[in-house]
Design a protein around this motif. Structure first.
Motif, mmCIF file in Angstrom:
data_model
loop_
_atom_site.group_PDB
_atom_site.id
_atom_site.type_symbol
_atom_site.label_atom_id
_atom_site.label_comp_id
_atom_site.label_asym_id
_atom_site.label_seq_id
_atom_site.Cartn_x
_atom_site.Cartn_y
_atom_site.Cartn_z
ATOM 1 N N ILE A 127 0.823 -1.213 0.000
ATOM 2 C CA ILE A 127 0.000 0.000 0.000
ATOM 3 C C ILE A 127 0.858 1.266 0.000
ATOM 4 O O ILE A 127 1.771 1.424 0.816
ATOM 5 N N HIS A 128 0.503 2.160 -0.929
ATOM 6 C CA HIS A 128 1.123 3.485 -1.038
ATOM 7 C C HIS A 128 0.115 4.505 -0.493
ATOM 8 O O HIS A 128 -1.023 4.547 -0.946
ATOM 9 N N THR A 129 0.532 5.299 0.477
ATOM 10 C CA THR A 129 -0.332 6.383 0.956
ATOM 11 C C THR A 129 0.474 7.672 0.967
ATOM 12 O O THR A 129 1.636 7.681 1.369
ATOM 13 N N ARG A 130 -0.171 8.731 0.527
ATOM 14 C CA ARG A 130 0.469 10.045 0.639
ATOM 15 C C ARG A 130 -0.633 11.056 0.894
ATOM 16 O O ARG A 130 -1.571 11.170 0.104
ATOM 17 N N ASP A 131 -0.522 11.756 2.013
ATOM 18 C CA ASP A 131 -1.563 12.692 2.448
ATOM 19 C C ASP A 131 -2.927 12.006 2.494
ATOM 20 O O ASP A 131 -3.954 12.606 2.151
ATOM 21 N N SER A 132 -2.947 10.736 2.892
ATOM 22 C CA SER A 132 -4.202 9.978 2.804
ATOM 23 C C SER A 132 -4.295 8.844 3.830
ATOM 24 O O SER A 132 -5.039 7.901 3.620
ATOM 25 N N ILE A 133 -3.537 8.961 4.917
ATOM 26 C CA ILE A 133 -3.486 7.830 5.852
ATOM 27 C C ILE A 133 -4.863 7.538 6.458
ATOM 28 O O ILE A 133 -5.267 6.385 6.555
ATOM 29 N N GLU A 134 -5.601 8.583 6.824
ATOM 30 C CA GLU A 134 -6.922 8.358 7.434
ATOM 31 C C GLU A 134 -7.880 7.716 6.441
ATOM 32 O O GLU A 134 -8.599 6.780 6.768
ATOM 33 N N GLU A 135 -7.888 8.253 5.203
ATOM 34 C CA GLU A 135 -8.765 7.702 4.168
ATOM 35 C C GLU A 135 -8.425 6.237 3.891
ATOM 36 O O GLU A 135 -9.315 5.384 3.770
ATOM 37 N N THR A 136 -7.121 5.961 3.802
ATOM 38 C CA THR A 136 -6.674 4.601 3.478
ATOM 39 C C THR A 136 -7.028 3.632 4.602
ATOM 40 O O THR A 136 -7.546 2.537 4.339
ATOM 41 N N LEU A 137 -6.757 4.040 5.836
ATOM 42 C CA LEU A 137 -7.085 3.172 6.977
ATOM 43 C C LEU A 137 -8.598 2.942 7.065
ATOM 44 O O LEU A 137 -9.045 1.838 7.382
ATOM 45 N N GLY A 138 -9.385 3.987 6.768
ATOM 46 C CA GLY A 138 -10.840 3.869 6.800
ATOM 47 C C GLY A 138 -11.348 2.836 5.803
ATOM 48 O O GLY A 138 -12.149 1.957 6.143
ATOM 49 N N LEU A 139 -10.850 2.927 4.564
ATOM 50 C CA LEU A 139 -11.269 1.977 3.524
ATOM 51 C C LEU A 139 -10.779 0.572 3.846
ATOM 52 O O LEU A 139 -11.512 -0.411 3.688
ATOM 53 N N LEU A 140 -9.536 0.479 4.327
ATOM 54 C CA LEU A 140 -8.956 -0.832 4.624
ATOM 55 C C LEU A 140 -9.693 -1.524 5.759
ATOM 56 O O LEU A 140 -9.966 -2.729 5.698
ATOM 57 N N SER A 141 -10.052 -0.756 6.796
ATOM 58 C CA SER A 141 -10.739 -1.375 7.936
ATOM 59 C C SER A 141 -12.119 -1.904 7.530
ATOM 60 O O SER A 141 -12.569 -2.930 8.030
ATOM 61 N N LYS A 142 -12.751 -1.227 6.561
ATOM 62 C CA LYS A 142 -14.045 -1.719 6.059
ATOM 63 C C LYS A 142 -13.886 -3.020 5.284
ATOM 64 O O LYS A 142 -14.754 -3.895 5.320
ATOM 65 N N GLU A 143 -12.762 -3.133 4.563
ATOM 66 C CA GLU A 143 -12.534 -4.321 3.717
ATOM 67 C C GLU A 143 -11.876 -5.473 4.468
ATOM 68 O O GLU A 143 -11.890 -6.607 3.998
ATOM 69 N N GLN A 144 -11.294 -5.183 5.640
ATOM 70 C CA GLN A 144 -10.547 -6.218 6.367
ATOM 71 C C GLN A 144 -11.507 -7.247 6.942
ATOM 72 O O GLN A 144 -12.269 -6.976 7.857
ATOM 73 N N ASP A 145 -11.459 -8.450 6.378
ATOM 74 C CA ASP A 145 -12.317 -9.538 6.869
ATOM 75 C C ASP A 145 -11.486 -10.596 7.589
ATOM 76 O O ASP A 145 -11.939 -11.707 7.819
ATOM 77 N N GLY A 146 -10.238 -10.223 7.896
ATOM 78 C CA GLY A 146 -9.340 -11.170 8.556
ATOM 79 C C GLY A 146 -8.380 -11.833 7.584
ATOM 80 O O GLY A 146 -7.391 -12.439 8.002
ATOM 81 N N SER A 147 -8.650 -11.699 6.276
ATOM 82 C CA SER A 147 -7.771 -12.365 5.301
ATOM 83 C C SER A 147 -6.761 -11.406 4.671
ATOM 84 O O SER A 147 -5.768 -11.832 4.092
ATOM 85 N N LEU A 148 -7.006 -10.100 4.778
ATOM 86 C CA LEU A 148 -6.083 -9.134 4.165
ATOM 87 C C LEU A 148 -4.814 -8.990 5.003
ATOM 88 O O LEU A 148 -4.859 -8.927 6.230
ATOM 89 N N ARG A 149 -3.694 -8.934 4.314
ATOM 90 C CA ARG A 149 -2.395 -8.715 4.963
ATOM 91 C C ARG A 149 -1.521 -7.947 3.975
ATOM 92 O O ARG A 149 -1.830 -7.895 2.782
#
Length: 253
Positions: A127-149
């Motif tokens: 994952i590449h984030t720039r000026d977007s850590i909150e947005e990225t974490l928000g989207l990732l936490s919604k998609e995290q079903d335990g299988s994402l790494r």
């Protein structure tokens, strides 16, 4: 030692790629992982992997800075490569709001689409984030079903951000920024959970001190390891052992 994020297929290395790889090997860097960025980078990336088959391993993904109005078509082409070649990760993907937010919606669409590929294929994501850590974490936490790494590459954030990333089961890629005097990482690295730390260069960009401002290369992974060792009061060998083991597990090398 493993450089988990290097663009040695880029034109910056066209004149001396062989020597760059030899210098890396001489510094104890045994593997170099290559993230894709767009449609144009696929061919040089795969050619570089073919040239150094025991050292280089490729990933496949669409970098957020190369997302535009044709995102669906581009993703279709990128996805088709998974049937033709074995890749170690989906990457590099993410959200970048630094230069331009024109295609923010398309970036989010591309990010979520590629996270779903990772779930389907049981692959880590880079994952590449720039000026977007909150947005990225928000989207990732919604998609995290335990299988994402995966890994937040080029990490230069706070202790709190590091913890939020680790809480989602993700690693931190430490590179040249860790060596910058004004980077603030001297306050962060001592508090990181080392089981989630891997090393990278992101070459040709972000060369570590004392090469800051010049072309970066995989051999400089050693300088990042040295700085992490100093901040953690560990030997370079210990940092190498921990981060290499983490990278081997994460990318199934």
């Amino acid at each position: 030692m493993i450089d988990t994020h290097a663009h040695i297929y880029a034109s910056e290395f066209d004149q001396d790629r062989e020597e760059v790889v030899q210098r890396a090997l001489a510094q104890g860097i045994q593997q170099i992982l290559l993230p894709n960025i767009d449609l144009d980078s696929i061919e040089p990336m795969l050619a570089t992997e073919a040239q150094f088959p025991t050292i280089c391993r490729s990933m496949m993904g669409l970098h957020p800075c190369y997302v535009d109005q044709d995102v669906k078509q581009t993703l279709q082409t990128i996805h088709s490569w998974y049937d033709k070649h074995e890749f170690i990760a989906v990457g590099e993907i993410g959200i970048d709001l630094y230069w331009d937010q024109t295609y923010r919606t398309e970036q989010e669409y591309a990010f979520i689409t590629q996270l779903n590929w990772a779930k389907e294929k049981d692959l880590p994501v880079v994952i590449h984030t720039r000026d977007s850590i909150e947005e990225t974490l928000g989207l990732l936490s919604k998609e995290q079903d335990g299988s994402l790494r995966g890994v937040f590459h080029c990490f230069g954030g706070s202790i709190e951000e590091a913890k939020a990333i680790n809480d989602l089961g993700f690693h931190l890629g430490l590179g040249g920024v860790s060596t910058f005097k004004n980077g603030g990482m001297d306050k962060v690295i001592p508090h990181l959970d080392m089981q989630y730390v891997i090393l990278e260069t992101d070459c040709p960009y972000l060369a570590p001190v004392p090469h800051r401002g010049k072309r970066n290369e995989p051999a400089y992974t050693q300088l990042v390891a040295q700085r992490v060792a100093e901040h953690r009061e560990l030997s370079i060998q210990e940092v190498d052992n921990i981060t290499t083991s983490n990278a081997i597990k994460l990318f199934n090398l």
